[in-house]
Enzyme design. Sequence first.
Site, PDB file in Angstrom:
ATOM      1  N   ARG A   1       0.692  -1.132  -0.026  1.00  9.17           N
ATOM      2  CA  ARG A   1       0.118  -0.145   0.039  1.00  9.17           C
ATOM      3  C   ARG A   1       0.774   1.263  -0.103  1.00  9.17           C
ATOM      4  O   ARG A   1       0.637   2.422  -0.814  1.00  9.17           O
ATOM      5  CB  ARG A   1      -0.716  -0.086   1.353  1.00  9.17           C
ATOM      6  CG  ARG A   1      -2.075   1.031   1.497  1.00  9.17           C
ATOM      7  CD  ARG A   1      -2.385   0.798   2.640  1.00  9.17           C
ATOM      8  NE  ARG A   1      -3.740   1.909   2.896  1.00  9.17           N
ATOM      9  CZ  ARG A   1      -4.247   2.103   4.143  1.00  9.17           C
ATOM     10  NH1 ARG A   1      -3.472   1.604   5.228  1.00  9.17           N
ATOM     11  NH2 ARG A   1      -5.406   3.197   4.229  1.00  9.17           N
TER      12      ARG A   1
ATOM     13  N   SER B   1      -7.479   6.033   0.773  1.00 11.72           N
ATOM     14  CA  SER B   1      -7.166   4.789   0.666  1.00 11.72           C
ATOM     15  C   SER B   1      -7.971   3.790   1.638  1.00 11.72           C
ATOM     16  O   SER B   1      -7.575   4.106   2.917  1.00 11.72           O
ATOM     17  CB  SER B   1      -5.614   4.579   0.658  1.00 11.72           C
ATOM     18  OG  SER B   1      -5.245   3.252   0.567  1.00 11.72           O
ATOM     19  N   SER B   2      -8.690   3.005   1.226  1.00 13.28           N
ATOM     20  CA  SER B   2      -9.456   2.086   2.110  1.00 13.28           C
ATOM     21  C   SER B   2      -8.559   1.322   3.055  1.00 13.28           C
ATOM     22  O   SER B   2      -7.339   1.115   2.633  1.00 13.28           O
ATOM     23  CB  SER B   2     -10.259   1.078   1.286  1.00 13.28           C
ATOM     24  OG  SER B   2     -11.440   1.790   0.767  1.00 13.28           O
ATOM     25  N   GLN B   3      -8.693   1.093   4.147  1.00 16.73           N
ATOM     26  CA  GLN B   3      -8.206   0.157   5.134  1.00 16.73           C
ATOM     27  C   GLN B   3      -7.809  -1.207   4.664  1.00 16.73           C
ATOM     28  O   GLN B   3      -8.710  -1.765   3.869  1.00 16.73           O
ATOM     29  CB  GLN B   3      -8.564   0.189   6.495  1.00 16.73           C
ATOM     30  CG  GLN B   3     -10.224  -0.371   6.653  1.00 16.73           C
ATOM     31  CD  GLN B   3     -10.606  -0.016   8.069  1.00 16.73           C
ATOM     32  OE1 GLN B   3     -10.940   1.198   8.297  1.00 16.73           O
ATOM     33  NE2 GLN B   3     -10.803  -1.087   8.702  1.00 16.73           N
TER      34      GLN B   3
END
Length: 188
Positions: free
Chosen positions: A16, A42-44
């Site tokens: 990520r 940015s999604s977990q």
Amino acid sequence: MDGSDRVREALEAVPRAGFLPRGARSRALDDVPILIGHGQTSSQPSTVSDMLRLLDVRHGHRVLDIGSGSGWTTALLAYLTGPAGEVLGLELEPSLAQWGAANLADTRMPWATIREPVPGVLGDPEHAPWDRILVSAGAEVLPRTLVDQLTPDGVLVIPVQGRMTRVALEAGRPRTTEHGTYRFVPLR
């Protein structure tokens, strides 16, 4: 290797950190959404993992990634499809689409691209059908137009009214299941 192992492998192979603003990269392993600009996140990682497991991407699939943001999910999907597949990421915010495309280019997976969507069009019906469609934005109702862009055995994963929804076509007929509550930016 089952789907869970493949998703875990993808998350390890496509870190990520390379898809976050420089000042946020030290927090890449934190299981929280991280702002990437323009009100987007940015999604977990746990959410992304859940969505990818529900999507069940296979080698050679054609996948549409709606709300690609920084390009991380597009890169993860490309890893899962392998070079025999095709992944198209769509991002509404022009500067995020450019940044995401640049991030994706660094992964050296040319079977994946990111661009802005056609104005007023949800998804990419012109290049349908898609084996899988991932939507990283919350809808108020299930968009039938996306279901119509699936192959006869395709899968769509999308948050609808805060519930992660999986639509699996079986012989062209949709079967819808819900898989927990999540928060996303609204689908526009």
